[in-house]
Design an enzyme around this catalytic site. Structure first.
Site, short mmCIF file in Angstrom:
data_model
loop_
_atom_site.label_atom_id
_atom_site.label_comp_id
_atom_site.label_asym_id
_atom_site.label_seq_id
_atom_site.Cartn_x
_atom_site.Cartn_y
_atom_site.Cartn_z
N LYS A 183 46.50 9.14 1.38
CA LYS A 183 47.14 7.86 1.09
C LYS A 183 48.41 7.79 1.92
CE LYS A 183 49.13 4.93 -2.46
NZ LYS A 183 49.40 4.71 -3.89
N ARG A 204 58.21 5.14 -0.26
CA ARG A 204 57.53 6.29 -0.85
C ARG A 204 57.23 7.36 0.21
NH1 ARG A 204 56.56 3.72 -5.54
NH2 ARG A 204 55.34 1.79 -5.64
N GLU A 220 44.73 17.78 3.16
CA GLU A 220 44.77 17.19 1.81
C GLU A 220 43.37 17.21 1.19
OE1 GLU A 220 47.23 16.07 -0.02
OE2 GLU A 220 48.92 15.81 1.35
N LYS A 235 43.15 5.62 2.10
CA LYS A 235 43.84 4.37 1.83
C LYS A 235 45.07 4.24 2.72
CE LYS A 235 46.30 2.30 -2.02
NZ LYS A 235 46.70 2.48 -3.38
N SER A 261 45.87 -4.47 -0.52
CA SER A 261 46.34 -5.84 -0.69
C SER A 261 46.68 -6.52 0.63
CB SER A 261 47.55 -5.84 -1.62
OG SER A 261 48.57 -4.99 -1.13
N TYR A 300 39.44 -6.33 -3.22
CA TYR A 300 39.72 -7.46 -4.11
C TYR A 300 38.64 -8.54 -4.00
CZ TYR A 300 44.06 -4.94 -4.57
OH TYR A 300 44.97 -3.94 -4.82
C1 PBG Z 1 50.55 3.12 -6.57
C2 PBG Z 1 49.56 2.25 -5.88
C3 PBG Z 1 49.80 1.37 -4.83
C4 PBG Z 1 48.59 0.78 -4.51
C5 PBG Z 1 47.64 1.31 -5.36
N1 PBG Z 1 48.25 2.24 -6.18
C6 PBG Z 1 51.08 0.95 -4.22
C7 PBG Z 1 51.92 1.93 -3.56
O1 PBG Z 1 51.57 3.07 -3.33
O2 PBG Z 1 53.04 1.51 -3.27
C8 PBG Z 1 48.40 -0.25 -3.45
C9 PBG Z 1 47.13 -1.00 -3.48
C10 PBG Z 1 47.12 -2.21 -2.62
O3 PBG Z 1 48.02 -2.44 -1.80
O4 PBG Z 1 46.15 -2.97 -2.76
N2 PBG Z 1 50.27 3.19 -7.94
#
Ligand code: PBG
Length: 315
Positions: A183, A204, A220, A235, A261, A300
């Site tokens: 991620k 983050r 990982e 991701k 997203s 989505y």
């Molecule tokens: C953190 C989390 C995130 C997403 C899923 N789980 C946001 C992040 O890491 O800041 C993002 C998913 C998306 O952008 O559709 N709980």
């Protein structure tokens, strides 16, 4: 003939729908930066879930959005049975039983007042090991509420082993773990942070991966598998198809990818302006993610696309 020889297909069962459920709403609330996606009330969540399951999606991934006044430093709403996410899991498990795979986001960021995925020390730094026990409590609460599969998305080191041990100890030996293996610290999560009313002020990058790094994903992967991951995930998806192909080539466990997203919003916005053809672009993006090696895609568009491709039984 093209259908006969196509190497990659897309069936409803490959798709998982991420959904947002918010506490304290009277009606569903549109998310401005994700046209067509809403924060659900418990009632509207149940209706939308019913439609998605009827369309044949492979599963649902739930995210909870507590009221601002219920957020605190430890994210207490995450492991309370009264927390919005746990109430929603219980409602959907009662509605669907084992008719769909009910998944829960196991992460504190929606529930903490500082918006980080873990607990922070007195200097505001995320404390990896102190976070693990919070994830353990959250995971057990989610399994108890009815989740079949948990998706720990916080990227703390050792989270899969810690959660697996806590679930087993509590008797939830059948609850599966979908590890967020690779991620990346991505700008493409921007609209999601609106979707969950994120309190984060900062980034983050101390716990998510650097987009410049490729080999790290395989390290990982090795760790997550050794710690007991049942499925692994990459991701975001489209900017990371090389990572996805690497992980798919090396993983003995099923591989998922999360079309996040920002990927959704970019295609939606361009299509709204008539700059690209929405349906073709959506299908091409998902086919590319499948072609790169994902057996499962979180998107989505899952319910809508499941309707489009429902003639296809999958492999
Ligand atoms: C953190 C989390 C995130 C997403 C899923 N789980 C946001 C992040 O890491 O800041 C993002 C998913 C998306 O952008 O559709 N709980």
């Amino acid at each position: 003939m093209r259908r006969l020889v196509a190497q990659t297909d897309l069936a409803p069962r490959h798709l998982v729908l991420p959904m947002f459920v918010a506490d304290g709403l009277d009606e569903p609330k549109p998310i401005a930066s994700m046209p067509g996606v809403v924060q659900h009330t418990l009632d509207s969540l149940r209706t939308a879930a019913e439609e998605a399951v009827a369309a044949g999606v492979g599963g649902l991934m739930l995210f909870g959005v507590p009221r601002a006044q219920d957020k605190d430093a430890l994210g207490s709403g995450a492991d309370s049975a009264d927390g919005i996410l746990n109430r929603a899991l219980a409602a959907l498990r009662a509605d669907f039983g084992d008719d769909t795979v009910l998944m829960a986001d196991t992460c504190l960021d929606e529930f903490t007042d500082h918006g980080h995925c873990g607990v922070v020390d007195d200097q505001g730094r995320v404390d990896n090991d102190a976070t693990l026990s919070r994830y353990q409590a959250m995971a057990v609460a989610q399994a108890r509420a009815g989740a079949h599969m948990l998706g720990p998305s916080g990227m703390m080191d050792g989270q899969i082993a810690a959660i697996r041990a806590a679930l087993d100890e509590a008797g939830h030996t059948d609850t599966a773990l979908l590890a967020y293996t690779a991620k990346y610290a991505s700008a493409f999560y921007g609209p999601f942070r609106d979707a969950v009313d994120s309190s984060l002020d900062g980034d983050r990058r101390t716990y998510q991966q650097d987009p410049a790094n490729r080999a790290e994903a395989l390290r990982e992967l090795e760790l997550d598998l050794a710690e007991g991951a049942d499925l692994v995930m990459v991701k975001p998806a489209m900017g990371y198809l090389d990572i996805l192909a690497d992980v798919a080539a090396h993983s003995p466990a099923p591989v998922a990818a999360y079309q996040v997203s920002g990927e959704y919003s970019m295609i939606s916005a361009a299509a709204e302006r008539g700059w690209i053809d929405r349906r073709s672009a959506v299908l091409e993006s998902l086919t590319s993610i499948r072609r790169a090696g994902a057996s499962i895609v979180l998107t989505y568009w899952a319910a809508e696309v499941a309707g489009w491709v429902s003639g296809s039984a999958g492999q």
